[in-house]
Motif scaffolding. Sequence first.
Motif, PDB file in Angstrom:
ATOM      1  N   ASP A  88      -3.028 -14.657  13.525  1.00 20.11           N
ATOM      2  CA  ASP A  88      -1.835 -13.990  14.048  1.00 20.11           C
ATOM      3  C   ASP A  88      -2.008 -13.596  15.503  1.00 20.11           C
ATOM      4  O   ASP A  88      -1.082 -13.698  16.308  1.00 20.11           O
ATOM      5  CB  ASP A  88      -1.518 -12.746  13.204  1.00 20.11           C
ATOM      6  CG  ASP A  88      -1.065 -13.106  11.791  1.00 20.11           C
ATOM      7  OD1 ASP A  88      -0.719 -14.288  11.567  1.00 20.11           O
ATOM      8  OD2 ASP A  88      -1.062 -12.215  10.933  1.00 20.11           O
ATOM      9  N   ALA A  89      -3.232 -13.131  15.848  1.00 24.63           N
ATOM     10  CA  ALA A  89      -3.482 -12.707  17.224  1.00 24.63           C
ATOM     11  C   ALA A  89      -3.423 -13.887  18.183  1.00 24.63           C
ATOM     12  O   ALA A  89      -2.974 -13.758  19.331  1.00 24.63           O
ATOM     13  CB  ALA A  89      -4.844 -12.018  17.317  1.00 24.63           C
ATOM     14  N   ALA A  90      -3.872 -15.057  17.713  1.00 25.91           N
ATOM     15  CA  ALA A  90      -3.885 -16.235  18.575  1.00 25.91           C
ATOM     16  C   ALA A  90      -2.504 -16.860  18.709  1.00 25.91           C
ATOM     17  O   ALA A  90      -2.224 -17.584  19.657  1.00 25.91           O
ATOM     18  CB  ALA A  90      -4.862 -17.268  18.027  1.00 25.91           C
ATOM     19  N   GLY A  91      -1.634 -16.594  17.741  1.00 24.06           N
ATOM     20  CA  GLY A  91      -0.297 -17.172  17.781  1.00 24.06           C
ATOM     21  C   GLY A  91       0.710 -16.206  18.391  1.00 24.06           C
ATOM     22  O   GLY A  91       0.381 -15.387  19.251  1.00 24.06           O
ATOM     23  N   ALA A  92       1.938 -16.334  17.923  1.00 26.69           N
ATOM     24  CA  ALA A  92       3.003 -15.463  18.434  1.00 26.69           C
ATOM     25  C   ALA A  92       2.724 -14.030  18.000  1.00 26.69           C
ATOM     26  O   ALA A  92       2.194 -13.787  16.921  1.00 26.69           O
ATOM     27  CB  ALA A  92       4.343 -15.920  17.880  1.00 26.69           C
ATOM     28  N   PRO A  93       3.065 -13.055  18.814  1.00 26.41           N
ATOM     29  CA  PRO A  93       2.826 -11.657  18.451  1.00 26.41           C
ATOM     30  C   PRO A  93       3.645 -11.271  17.219  1.00 26.41           C
ATOM     31  O   PRO A  93       4.824 -11.605  17.115  1.00 26.41           O
ATOM     32  CB  PRO A  93       3.289 -10.884  19.687  1.00 26.41           C
ATOM     33  CG  PRO A  93       4.226 -11.810  20.394  1.00 26.41           C
ATOM     34  CD  PRO A  93       3.735 -13.197  20.119  1.00 26.41           C
ATOM     35  N   THR A  94       3.004 -10.599  16.270  1.00 23.73           N
ATOM     36  CA  THR A  94       3.695 -10.156  15.066  1.00 23.73           C
ATOM     37  C   THR A  94       3.300  -8.725  14.748  1.00 23.73           C
ATOM     38  O   THR A  94       2.240  -8.248  15.153  1.00 23.73           O
ATOM     39  CB  THR A  94       3.334 -11.037  13.842  1.00 23.73           C
ATOM     40  OG1 THR A  94       1.919 -10.993  13.631  1.00 23.73           O
ATOM     41  CG2 THR A  94       3.774 -12.482  14.053  1.00 23.73           C
ATOM     42  N   VAL A  95       4.164  -8.049  14.024  1.00 23.70           N
ATOM     43  CA  VAL A  95       3.874  -6.723  13.485  1.00 23.70           C
ATOM     44  C   VAL A  95       3.903  -6.857  11.969  1.00 23.70           C
ATOM     45  O   VAL A  95       4.966  -7.067  11.376  1.00 23.70           O
ATOM     46  CB  VAL A  95       4.900  -5.674  13.960  1.00 23.70           C
ATOM     47  CG1 VAL A  95       4.554  -4.306  13.370  1.00 23.70           C
ATOM     48  CG2 VAL A  95       4.951  -5.617  15.465  1.00 23.70           C
ATOM     49  N   ARG A  96       2.745  -6.776  11.342  1.00 17.54           N
ATOM     50  CA  ARG A  96       2.631  -7.018   9.902  1.00 17.54           C
ATOM     51  C   ARG A  96       2.807  -5.715   9.137  1.00 17.54           C
ATOM     52  O   ARG A  96       2.153  -4.715   9.436  1.00 17.54           O
ATOM     53  CB  ARG A  96       1.269  -7.644   9.598  1.00 17.54           C
ATOM     54  CG  ARG A  96       1.094  -8.169   8.183  1.00 17.54           C
ATOM     55  CD  ARG A  96      -0.178  -9.019   8.114  1.00 17.54           C
ATOM     56  NE  ARG A  96      -0.360  -9.634   6.816  1.00 17.54           N
ATOM     57  CZ  ARG A  96      -1.111  -9.127   5.843  1.00 17.54           C
ATOM     58  NH1 ARG A  96      -1.763  -7.977   6.055  1.00 17.54           N
ATOM     59  NH2 ARG A  96      -1.235  -9.741   4.691  1.00 17.54           N
ATOM     60  N   LEU A  97       3.678  -5.729   8.143  1.00 17.26           N
ATOM     61  CA  LEU A  97       3.912  -4.563   7.297  1.00 17.26           C
ATOM     62  C   LEU A  97       3.808  -5.007   5.842  1.00 17.26           C
ATOM     63  O   LEU A  97       4.560  -5.880   5.396  1.00 17.26           O
ATOM     64  CB  LEU A  97       5.296  -3.965   7.562  1.00 17.26           C
ATOM     65  CG  LEU A  97       5.659  -2.708   6.748  1.00 17.26           C
ATOM     66  CD1 LEU A  97       4.762  -1.539   7.136  1.00 17.26           C
ATOM     67  CD2 LEU A  97       7.134  -2.343   6.940  1.00 17.26           C
ATOM     68  N   VAL A  98       2.850  -4.396   5.114  1.00 19.44           N
ATOM     69  CA  VAL A  98       2.634  -4.741   3.703  1.00 19.44           C
ATOM     70  C   VAL A  98       3.183  -3.598   2.854  1.00 19.44           C
ATOM     71  O   VAL A  98       2.676  -2.469   2.913  1.00 19.44           O
ATOM     72  CB  VAL A  98       1.145  -4.978   3.406  1.00 19.44           C
ATOM     73  CG1 VAL A  98       0.972  -5.477   1.969  1.00 19.44           C
ATOM     74  CG2 VAL A  98       0.553  -5.980   4.389  1.00 19.44           C
ATOM     75  N   VAL A  99       4.206  -3.896   2.076  1.00 23.57           N
ATOM     76  CA  VAL A  99       4.918  -2.876   1.299  1.00 23.57           C
ATOM     77  C   VAL A  99       4.711  -3.126  -0.187  1.00 23.57           C
ATOM     78  O   VAL A  99       4.955  -4.235  -0.681  1.00 23.57           O
ATOM     79  CB  VAL A  99       6.419  -2.892   1.624  1.00 23.57           C
ATOM     80  CG1 VAL A  99       7.146  -1.792   0.848  1.00 23.57           C
ATOM     81  CG2 VAL A  99       6.643  -2.723   3.118  1.00 23.57           C
ATOM     82  N   GLY A 100       4.259  -2.107  -0.906  1.00 24.81           N
ATOM     83  CA  GLY A 100       4.178  -2.169  -2.362  1.00 24.81           C
ATOM     84  C   GLY A 100       5.453  -1.587  -2.950  1.00 24.81           C
ATOM     85  O   GLY A 100       5.902  -0.512  -2.545  1.00 24.81           O
ATOM     86  N   ILE A 101       6.050  -2.293  -3.887  1.00 23.21           N
ATOM     87  CA  ILE A 101       7.326  -1.864  -4.472  1.00 23.21           C
ATOM     88  C   ILE A 101       7.132  -1.660  -5.966  1.00 23.21           C
ATOM     89  O   ILE A 101       6.730  -2.589  -6.682  1.00 23.21           O
ATOM     90  CB  ILE A 101       8.428  -2.908  -4.220  1.00 23.21           C
ATOM     91  CG1 ILE A 101       8.641  -3.077  -2.713  1.00 23.21           C
ATOM     92  CG2 ILE A 101       9.723  -2.506  -4.903  1.00 23.21           C
ATOM     93  CD1 ILE A 101       9.498  -4.261  -2.344  1.00 23.21           C
ATOM     94  N   SER A 102       7.382  -0.460  -6.424  1.00 20.62           N
ATOM     95  CA  SER A 102       7.255  -0.158  -7.846  1.00 20.62           C
ATOM     96  C   SER A 102       8.208  -1.027  -8.644  1.00 20.62           C
ATOM     97  O   SER A 102       9.374  -1.212  -8.261  1.00 20.62           O
ATOM     98  CB  SER A 102       7.561   1.320  -8.089  1.00 20.62           C
ATOM     99  OG  SER A 102       7.542   1.613  -9.465  1.00 20.62           O
ATOM    100  N   ASP A 103       7.735  -1.584  -9.773  1.00 20.58           N
ATOM    101  CA  ASP A 103       8.541  -2.533 -10.531  1.00 20.58           C
ATOM    102  C   ASP A 103       9.809  -1.917 -11.109  1.00 20.58           C
ATOM    103  O   ASP A 103      10.737  -2.626 -11.476  1.00 20.58           O
ATOM    104  CB  ASP A 103       7.714  -3.189 -11.643  1.00 20.58           C
ATOM    105  CG  ASP A 103       7.049  -2.183 -12.582  1.00 20.58           C
ATOM    106  OD1 ASP A 103       7.230  -0.967 -12.377  1.00 20.58           O
ATOM    107  OD2 ASP A 103       6.332  -2.604 -13.497  1.00 20.58           O
ATOM    108  N   GLN A 104       9.878  -0.570 -11.191  1.00 27.04           N
ATOM    109  CA  GLN A 104      11.077   0.064 -11.719  1.00 27.04           C
ATOM    110  C   GLN A 104      12.109   0.371 -10.637  1.00 27.04           C
ATOM    111  O   GLN A 104      13.223   0.762 -10.944  1.00 27.04           O
ATOM    112  CB  GLN A 104      10.703   1.360 -12.449  1.00 27.04           C
ATOM    113  CG  GLN A 104      10.506   1.175 -13.947  1.00 27.04           C
ATOM    114  CD  GLN A 104      11.730   0.629 -14.631  1.00 27.04           C
ATOM    115  OE1 GLN A 104      12.865   0.877 -14.237  1.00 27.04           O
ATOM    116  NE2 GLN A 104      11.525  -0.147 -15.676  1.00 27.04           N
TER     117      GLN A 104
END
Length: 294
Positions: A88-104
């Motif tokens: 990711d650092a070598a490619g286009a700039p990105t802002v990564r966001l990892v979201v956990g979503i409760s199954d309910q």
Amino acid sequence: MGPDFSYRHLYYFWVVAKEGGVARAAERLGMAVQTVSTQVRELERALGYALLKPAGRGVALTEAGLAALRQAEQIFQLGEQLPAAVRDAAGAPTVRLVVGISDQLPKLAVRSLMQPVMQAPHLKLLCLVDEFEDLLGDLALHRLDVVLADRAAPPNPSLKVYSHPLTSSALAWYAPPALYAAARRGFPQSLAQVPVLLPTTHAAVRARLDQWFERQAIRPNVAGEFEDSALLKTFGAAGMGVFPMAGLVHEDLRAHYGVKRVGACTGVEEHFFAIAAHKKVLHPLVERLLPTGR
């Protein structure tokens, strides 16, 4: 820590702990049992504590071993993320966001809750759906940036996480066209005759729904219970029954599922929380999700 400490030794210990035995770890690593055993003993010598103890045909972790495993989990989790981070650092700039979503959590509500970050430049969003307790564990191990759920995290001194109330939404009852007229007739007592779909007790709102039925002196005609909110809506829209849903997703329900609002579930609300790990500096997009950031 002794000067002979090696991350290679730590890796072999980590595999042994995950596999529950030296023989299974050696098979996974494609190495001799004696080699793996020697590497783990070298780690124990460097740390000055026994990490494993015999347990039946395998091994178990000592208290020191449990502490070592927790650290190893974080170390090798970060290591697994290294190739993607470099790419990711070598490619286009990105802002990564990892979201956990409760199954309910109603999936239609997730989009509304995530709206404050959806226009962030160069956003790379990863959404993972799982059970609430498993998500909290991943959050504590920093595998997730934030968890969206229908409840706050329970008090637990070993989990350094904080729950932030986002919003709440009153529940209403919805019906597919084939059941709408019967459900409207004499509502809410009609829910004792028409088929009703409910979330399981896995959902925080289920207890509130049960109390609502008691207050209304209604014994609902329950035709199905669902752990996953998306399945609940899908089966309801297909004609299986009348179901409750947060008013927050009213327009999406009408547009995408073709159901009609039967009436209010007076006094019952669904609550939405963002849960984040305790850090001195929060992920900037997590801050934007929280009420203070909005």
